[in-house]
Every structure is written in C-alpha cells, then in structure tokens.
Design an enzyme around this catalytic site. Structure first.
Site, PDB file in Angstrom:
ATOM      1  N   ARG A  59      32.052  50.253  28.212  1.00  0.00           N
ATOM      2  CA  ARG A  59      31.252  50.419  29.429  1.00  0.00           C
ATOM      3  C   ARG A  59      31.928  49.816  30.667  1.00  0.00           C
ATOM      4  O   ARG A  59      31.503  50.059  31.790  1.00  0.00           O
ATOM      5  CB  ARG A  59      29.859  49.776  29.210  1.00  0.00           C
ATOM      6  CG  ARG A  59      29.002  50.560  28.243  1.00  0.00           C
ATOM      7  CD  ARG A  59      27.857  49.735  27.682  1.00  0.00           C
ATOM      8  NE  ARG A  59      28.292  48.860  26.589  1.00  0.00           N
ATOM      9  CZ  ARG A  59      27.482  48.030  25.918  1.00  0.00           C
ATOM     10  NH1 ARG A  59      26.205  47.963  26.233  1.00  0.00           N
ATOM     11  NH2 ARG A  59      27.964  47.271  24.949  1.00  0.00           N
ATOM     12  N   ALA A  67      72.568  24.316  68.378  1.00  0.00           N
ATOM     13  CA  ALA A  67      71.729  25.515  68.394  1.00  0.00           C
ATOM     14  C   ALA A  67      72.589  26.770  68.365  1.00  0.00           C
ATOM     15  O   ALA A  67      73.681  26.799  68.938  1.00  0.00           O
ATOM     16  CB  ALA A  67      70.860  25.509  69.643  1.00  0.00           C
TER      17      ALA A  67
END
Ligand code: UD1
Ligand code: MG
Length: 534
Positions: free
Chosen positions: A39, A462
């Site tokens: 089910r 950077a």
C-alpha cells in the site's frame, strides 16, 4: 490507559521484574519486518522508509532493546539484506557485532508465519527459554516504551496468556477489529481482519494495534495451529487470540488513552501522519531539555540528533542524521546540518548548509556557508559569506570570511584567507592538497595550485597565483606590474564624446542612401568584435 481481560480484573499494580537498566528478565522481543508494504506503492521495503530521519523499523528495534536487552529478533524478508544492514549499522556496539538476531522469512505468508521463523533464535522448550515474548509490528513507530511496560505489567498482574494493545479510532478502516464477548466483562474473544470482517464487525471502532505479549509456552505451539483460510490466504498472528480464548487461556487487553500511538503505517498518508507526530515529540523533548526554539513548528530535528542546553534554534533550522550540537550555540534561520558535530558556544548565521563536518567551540560561521564532508573548523575560527569548504581543516582562530573555495587543505592557526581565495585542488583527474602554515596572510583573489605549501608567517600578495611552495615568512607576489599612463583616460573620454556627437548629428539628417551609410563614423566605444567576449 485502560486494561480489560476476559476473566476477573486484578487491582494489584505489580511491577515487572526488571534490572537497573530497565531490561526485563525472561522477556524476548520479536519484530516483524519482512513485508513489502504494497500500500506504500514504493520500490523500497516499507520498514526502511524514514520517520524523522530514522528507518521505521528502528523504532520497534530500539524499543525492543530497551525493554529486553539482547534478546531481540527481527524477521526480515523483502530487501532482507538492506534491512539487515540498516539494523546492524544502528545497533552495532563499539566492541563489534549487533545484539539483534536477524531471521529470514523467505516467503511472506503472514504475520503468524513471520513470528514462527524466529523460533530457532530462542531455546524454545529448553531451560533458559524466554518466559514471554513481546511481539511488535515493524510499522508502528509511535509506540511508546511506557505503554509497552504497562502492557507487560498487565500481562503479569493478570497471569494472562496473551495480552494485546488496542485503540479506539474514529475511522478503524484497514485495521484488525477487536471482537469482544457480548456479555460479562466483555473480554476479547478474537481479532477479525478488515478484509475478513462482515458489516457488523466493520462497524467496530476498537482496533488491534499489533503489539502483543504472549506466554512463552503458548506462542510457538499456537503458531503451529494457524490456518490460512481467510481472505488473504495468510497465517494471521492475530488468530492466536481466538486460540487462547477458545482453549480457556486468559486474554487481557490494554486500551490506549492516546489512539495516535497505535498508528500503523501502511500508506504514504499514514507515513506523513507518523512523521508529524514524531517530529512534534522530538521538539517537545528538546524544549523540555533546555533548548530554545523561536518557532518550534518550523524546526526539524531528526530522531538521532542531540542538542545541548541553552542552545537557541531560529525558525527553519533542520538538524539531520547523527548531528550533535553543544551548549550555548545559536543557529540562525534556514540552516541545515547533516551528520555534524558542533562544540559549545558556536554561532551559525542564516542560510548555511553543512554535511559531515566538525565545528569546535566558539567558532562563528555564516551567513551562506557551505561545508561539504570532511571539514574541521577549529576553535574560534570564522567562516563567512559565500565560502565553500571540503575536506579542509581550518586552524584555531583562522578566518575565511568572504567568497572562497577551500578544498583538500590543511590550514594552520591564525591564518587570514583573503576574499576570493581558491585552492585549485583538482587537475581534472586527481585531487591534491594545499598546506598553509600558522599565521599566513593570504591577500584577496589568491589561487593556490595544489599540491603546494605556504610556510608559516608568509604573506601572499593579492591577486597572486601560487604555483610553487612559499618559504616561511616570505612574501609571494605573482602578478603583471602595473603601468599608469598619465591623461590617457581623459583623452579617451574626449574621443568618445566627439564620436557620439557626430553620430547624433547624422541621425537628425534624412535617411542616407545605401552607399553613404557605409561611410558613416561609428563610435569605437560601441564596437564589439564577434566572439571576443570571455
Ligand atoms: C496487522 C494486523 C492487524 C492490525 C495492524 C495494526 C495481522 C494479520 N494483522 O495488519 O490486526 O490492526 O497490523 O497496524 O497481523 N510482516 C511480515 N511478514 C509477513 C507479513 C507482514 O514480517 O508475511 C510484517 C510487516 O513487515 C509489518 C507487520 O508484519 O511490519 C504488519 O504487517 P502489515 O501487512 O502491515 O499488517 P496490517 O495489514 O497492517
Ligand atoms: Mg501494518
């Protein structure tokens, strides 16, 4: 809880004999978990469907272990290997091995047949055989331990042969109905399954929950007498009630005060109902244990999660799997943690997603952080806006606050990871490691081509692409030198302005012929070469 039985009612509240951990001597547990669960309309065996993140069958198995210690057998059938693995994984001890005995029901011939398969596990008929069995369906995850203990108490107090748990439902459809005697104490005489029930029986609202205590000497001899002549052609365990009653044995029943507890999960709708109830129980438990939830109904906590006192959970926090949260943490909205360990005093801001990672005390994360498996964020470290990490150890007090990807990296203490740092850990075939020493400063927009090591105290300028190891305390800089051209920008602006004016003037004039159009000046600033965009 009310209890009723077929003969006289005992009023003595005799406790069940249990040891200090609450394990009941002489008790064995059988969990039935072999069915497919048609089910559910699922490819997955029903008992493996999770409720609050835990396979349904583990609720019954856990309950069994708590009341009976090592004497627990689980009957498996559909997807037997998977069910076995899930049970082994959840119940295995550190010393190795699971205390749960797994037996296989090769053909699913009914619940009575399922229980019969467990006989070889127990020394049936011999000394040391269990004196009684607690039988549980594998699809009743809401059943509470205190209810089961009450069932066992009633069974003993009434010297019953079979004691079953029942519930009175507004809609009893689908369940086995409890048929009681018409007169006297209205004891239970039998269970009739939904598909076998006549109209009168279908109108009965008292249902069989699927939880039974059965006398050791009676159980297996009764199971051998079952007859599958019913609507499903199955050996129904429920028929042992009629067998007991018919042969003059005592049958007792306990009626649930809260019928929700008896919910049997056969459909997706019932699965969703069980989920809601279990989630609520879990929240109530943690609220009771000293956890604050700003909006409890929006917080989702799996059954396997642990949370420390004075931790605050904001709306829409989801805690999954084997997650452990320490004390005094704050988890802001819309954050999901799966299988994570979080120390004390950790703050996690909104919209974070963490999996299989370890966060130490007083760390600060978020918003918008993604931790993939294998991350360790050490004490007082900070990870912020749009940072993704994988298999990376970020040292104590280190910071990666903006827009970075850190994968396969070992990062020391007090390191600053600049905005836009990327560990380039993958060459398309293999993954490589990046090692960053204590106190390193990485400037913004740095790429580290792994394998690479940056020594302690080094500074990376950077915009640098680090391709070679950087010695400790060195400066690494790798970028094209800057050139400043005086007045260049102003001259360009002036050129652009005059070109635009010319274009506008021409536009006001009448439409040129095809030949003239070719000679019109075009603004250089507006030229875009075909295919020249990155
Ligand atoms: C069962 C009861 C019903 C009760 C209901 C409560 C029987 C015959 N019926 O019905 O009276 O009201 O539970 O929820 O017992 N299983 C096996 N092997 C099998 C068949 C089932 O191990 O051959 C297992 C299933 O995996 C499940 C449990 O037994 O965990 C119950 O089976 P299910 O098919 O859900 O029974 P219900 O129809 O719900
Ligand atoms: Mg069921």
């Amino acid at each position: 809880m009310r209890h009723q039985r077929s003969t006289e009612v005992s009023t003595v509240k005799k406790p069940v004999n249990s040891d200090q951990q609450g394990k009941i001597a002489g008790l064995a547990v059988v969990v039935m978990a072999a069915g497919l669960g048609k089910r559910m309309r699922s490819k997955q065996a029903k008992v493996l469907h999770p409720v609050a993140g835990q396979a349904m069958v583990l609720y019954s198995v856990g309950l069994g272990l708590r009341v009976a210690g090592d004497c627990v057998a689980v009957v498996v059938g559909h997807q037997a290997d998977l069910v076995r693995q899930v049970i082994d994984r959840a119940t295995s001890r550190k010393t190795g091995g699971s205390p749960v005995a797994i037996v296989e029901q090769r053909e699913q011939l009914g619940t009575g047949h399922a229980v019969l398969q467990s006989r070889p596990v127990f020394a049936v008929g011999k000394r040391g055989a269990p004196s009684r069995y607690l039988i549980l369906n594998g699809d009743t995850p809401l059943l509470q331990e205190k209810t089961v203990r009450e069932l066992l108490r009633v069974h003993e107090a009434e010297c019953a042969t079979v004691t079953l748990l029942t519930a009175v439902l507004a809609d009893a459809s689908g369940y086995g109905r409890v048929v009681r005697a018409h007169s006297g104490e209205r004891g239970v005489s039998r269970i009739v399954e939904d598909r076998d029930a006549n109209a009168e029986e279908q109108a009965i609202r008292e249902i069989n929950v699927g939880t039974y205590v059965v006398d050791g000497e009676f159980l297996f001899s009764a199971l051998e007498q079952l007859d599958p002549s019913n609507a499903q052609g199955e050996y129904y365990l429920t028929d042992i009630i009629h067998l007991a009653q018919h042969s003059g044995q005592r049958v007792a029943a306990v009626v649930l005060d809260n019928p929700d507890e008896g919910l049997g999960v056969n459909t997706r709708l019932q699965l969703a109902q069980a989920e809601q109830v279990v989630r609520q129980q879990i929240r109530d438990r943690w609220l009771d244990a000293g956890v604050t939830m700003i909006d409890p109904s929006s917080v989702w906590i799996d059954a396997t999660v642990t949370i420390g006192k004075d931790t605050i959970l904001y709306p829409n926090v989801t805690l999954e799997g084997v997650t452990v949260i320490g004390e005094d943490c704050v988890l802001h909205s819309s954050t999901r943690l799966t299988d994570c360990i979080v120390g004390n005093g950790v703050e996690i801001l909104d919209h974070c997603l963490f999996a299989a990672s370890h966060i130490e005390d007083d760390a600060h994360l978020g918003p918008f952080v993604h931790l993939r498996p294998g991350v360790v964020v050490r004490k007082k470290a900070k990870v912020g806006n749009f940072v993704e990490m994988k298999k990376t150890d970020l040292g104590e007090g280190s910071k990666a606050n903006h827009l970075s990807y850190l994968g396969d990296a070992k990062i020391g203490k007090g390191v600053n990871i600049g905005a836009g740092t990327v560990t380039c850990n993958y060459d398309g075939v293999q993954k490589f490691q990046t090692v960053i020493g204590d106190g390193v400063f990485l400037g913004s927009d740095t790429q580290l081509i792994a394998p690479v090591t940056v020594g302690a105290g080094a500074i990376i300028a950077a915009g640098t692409t680090v391709t070679e190891d950087v010695p400790a305390d060195a400066l690494a800089i790798a970028r094209a030198p800057q050139v400043n051209r005086a007045g260049w920008a102003a001259r360009r602006r002036a050129l652009q302005t005059s070109a635009t004016r010319e274009t506008l003037n021409v536009k006001r004039e009448p439409k040129p012929s095809g030949r003239m159009k070719k000679r019109l000046p075009v603004s250089k600033g507006r030229q875009v070469k075909k295919g020249s965009r990155g």
